[in-house]
Structure formats: structure tokens, C-alpha cells
Design an enzyme around this catalytic site. Structure first.
Site, PDB file in Angstrom:
ATOM      1  CE  LYS A  68       5.419  -0.478  -0.835  1.00 60.11           C
ATOM      2  NZ  LYS A  68       4.986  -1.819  -0.907  1.00 60.11           N
ATOM      3  CB  THR A 106       6.882  -6.758  -5.733  1.00 59.62           C
ATOM      4  OG1 THR A 106       6.751  -6.142  -4.407  1.00 59.62           O
ATOM      5  CG2 THR A 106       6.340  -8.211  -5.397  1.00 59.62           C
ATOM      6  CG  HIS A 157      13.852  -0.530   0.046  1.00 62.74           C
ATOM      7  ND1 HIS A 157      13.356  -0.838  -1.142  1.00 62.74           N
ATOM      8  CD2 HIS A 157      12.845  -1.298   0.841  1.00 62.74           C
ATOM      9  CE1 HIS A 157      12.295  -1.467  -1.189  1.00 62.74           C
ATOM     10  NE2 HIS A 157      11.984  -1.835  -0.107  1.00 62.74           N
ATOM     11  NE  ARG A 205       4.694   3.649  -9.148  1.00 57.54           N
ATOM     12  CZ  ARG A 205       3.538   2.779  -8.641  1.00 57.54           C
ATOM     13  NH1 ARG A 205       3.817   2.420  -7.294  1.00 57.54           N
ATOM     14  NH2 ARG A 205       2.336   2.818  -8.969  1.00 57.54           N
TER      15      ARG A 205
END
Ligand code: A3P
Length: 291
Positions: free
Chosen positions: A60, A64, A124, A146
């Protein structure tokens, strides 16, 4: 052999999962139990080549987006970002996750072979869990990080949509506590990010760290930085338009409105079928304030 492996996995520390029943702690990080066999095979059998390009991220954090950008940068001589026809740029008709395999999922389901054809791959996994051949080879690693509060909010929405129907709903408050306690897929979050950050400080030629927020603010600058880092810089001619075309093709507005990402589904290598739209939500910096 398989029995030994199963016994090993079932003896690992366990906590309730976000999406499935349980997370298992392996080498200091929490993973969905179903991923552990794939992770073990990946660590044992992945043969890293110098031309591999590995995208790493905590879930997240913009995976992508980076998949789309790296695919576009590395394939720009084959596919122009402005090729909109069905047989043009694959990103127009494939979800970015179909263009760049995720190793721990791929491995668990391909007859235990963790070596997909493409050299652009994603994982990941935390740095300390990467296959040794990846750490020792000359391959390059791009890591995207992030703001953790936005990661938490994004992770919670994602988990709510995918959570097994056999389990009770996951409240935001529960997810908050689990995230802060480090019990989240591929977490603890800070350990994950700091391992990549500290290694980047020592080996900046091997690991590039990008932040989701900076990429949002300065996409053209960061796309050029990515291309330089992977040894595939834009020429002066390309700088007049090609970089902007890639930024535009990979933007949230463009990708999230493509038919494939609005109504398409994708069978993941682990057998799950997921709607592509789940990877596109709001893409806003600071959405955590709403929670
Ligand atoms: P939000 O849930 O905050 O909207 P990942 O790809 O690592 O699973 O991360 C998903 C997050 O990235 C989601 O954040 C999603 O909306 C956002 N995202 C997906 N595609 C994006 C793009 N092209 N540009 C910016 N953000 C994107």
C-alpha cells in the site's frame, strides 16, 4: 521434507491476520501463513542476475504505480506511452500487476520455481529476508516508501475488501493497534522501511529510495531519476515529451479509469481472483486525517 516444512511453519509465532485467519512471524516479520512456503522457496532457489531490477515496497505504499512506471521506462523502446490501441502499450489493457510479477506469490504456485522470465520483478519482503543472491548480485533495487498513517488507512480499506468471509469484520481501531504493534502483513512497518533506508545509506548505487509523496509532487523529476538509476537515462530527444507521456499514462487518473482496471479481474498465482479496481482507491496524500 514437506512434512518438516509444514511443522516448521506451524511452529512459528502466530497472530490474527488482516485478510486471512493468521499471520506467522518469520525472521522478525509477519506474513500471511499461505505465503510462507513461497518465501522459503524464494530464499532457497531464486537465481538473481545482474540485470534483474527489483521493486520492493511495504504493501500500500505505491507498488502499482511504480510497477507501471518501471515497466514503461524499461520497455519504452518497444511500447510508446501514447500507444492507445488494443495491441499497443500493455498497460492500456493489462493491470500493472500482470506486467510485473510479485515473487513471493509467483513462487508459491509455480511448481516451487521462483524464477519468472521477466527481469523486472517485485517483492514486499523486508531487505533482510531477500534471497541472498539478490543481495550479493549487481542487480538494482528500487524501494518506494509512503507516509505510514496513509499506509495504515489504505491497508485497512484493502483488508476490509479482501477479508475472508469466515472472519469477524476488522475494525479500524483493531487495525490501528495491530499496525502500531508491528503486526501487519510484512510488518513491522518501521523495521521494513528502516532496513531499506539503512542499506541505501551504505550502498546508494544498489538501492534507490523514492517517496510516494515526492513522486506525487515531482513526477517528471522522479521518473528521470529512476531512469538514471537503472542505467537507462532518457536522451535529450526523449526529454521532450516521452517522460511526460510516461507520467501521464501511469497517473492514477489514467490507470484507474481504464476499462481493465475498472471492471477487470486478475487470477493471482496463488489462486485468488481479485478485482483490479481494489488497487485504486483515492491516491491522496494525507487521507489519514479523515480517520
Ligand atoms: P489509497 O488506498 O490511499 O488510495 P499499492 O499499489 O502498494 O497496493 O498501493 C495502493 C495505493 O496506491 C492506494 O492508495 C492506491 O489508490 C494508490 N495508487 C494506485 N495507483 C496509483 C497511481 N497510479 N498513482 C498514485 N497512487 C496510486
Amino acid at each position: 521434507m514437506a512434512d518438516d516444512r509444514n511443522a516448521f511453519i506451524s511452529a512459528l509465532p502466530t497472530q490474527p491476520g488482516w485478510v486471512s485467519r493468521s499471520l506467522k512471524q518469520y525472521q522478525g516479520f509477519w506474513h500471511e501463513e499461505g505465503f510462507i512456503p513461497g518465501i522459503l522457496s524464494l530464499q532457497e532457489k531464486f537465481r538473481c542476475k545482474p540485470d534483474h531490477l527489483v521493486l520492493t515496497s511495504y504493501p500500500k505504499s505505491g507498488t502499482t504505480w511504480l510497477k507501471a512506471l518501471l515497466f514503461s521506462i524499461t520497455n519504452r523502446s518497444r511500447y510508446r506511452a501514447t500507444d492507445a490501441a488494443a495491441n499497443g502499450n500493455p498497460l492500456e489493457w493489462c493491470n500493472p500487476h500482470s506486467c510485473v510479477p510479485r515473487l513471493e506469490v509467483y513462487t508459491g504456485s509455480n511448481g516451487d520455481d521462483p524464477n519468472p522470465d521477466p527481469v523486472l520483478v517485485n517483492t514486499h519482503l523486508a531487505y533482510s529476508l531477500l534471497p541472498k543472491s539478490m543481495i550479493h548480485s549487481k542487480c538494482k533495487i528500487v524501494h518506494v516508501a509512503r507516509e505510514p498513517k496513509d499506509v495504515l488507512v489504505s491497508s485497512w480499506h484493502f483488508a476490509v475488501k479482501l477479508r475472508s468471509k469466515d472472519l469477524p469484520p476488522l475494525t479500524f481501531s483493531e487495525a490501528f493497534d495491530m499496525f502500531c504493534n508491528g503486526v501487519s502483513d510484512f510488518g513491522p512497518y518501521w523495521d521494513h522501511v528502516m532496513e531499506y533506508w539503512n542499506t541505501h545509506l551504505k550502498f546508494s548505487h544498489k538501492i534507490l529510495i523514492l517517496s510516494y509523496e515526492d513522486l506525487m509532487r515531482r513526477p517528471v523529476y522522479n521518473v528521470k531519476k529512476l531512469a538514471d538509476f537503472i542505467g537507462h537515462p532518457f536522451t535529450d530527444v526523449e526529454e521532450c515529451g516521452v517522460v511526460e507521456d510516461i507520467v501521464s499514462l501511469c497517473s492514477f487518473e489514467k490507470l484507474s479509469n481504464l476499462e481493465v482496471n475498472k471492471i477487470g479481474t486478475r487470477s493471482w498465482a496463488n489462486g485468488s481472483v481479485i478485482k483490479n479496481e481494489i488497487f485504486f482507491r483515492k491516491a491522496q496524500i494525507g487521507d489519514w486525517k479523515n480517520y
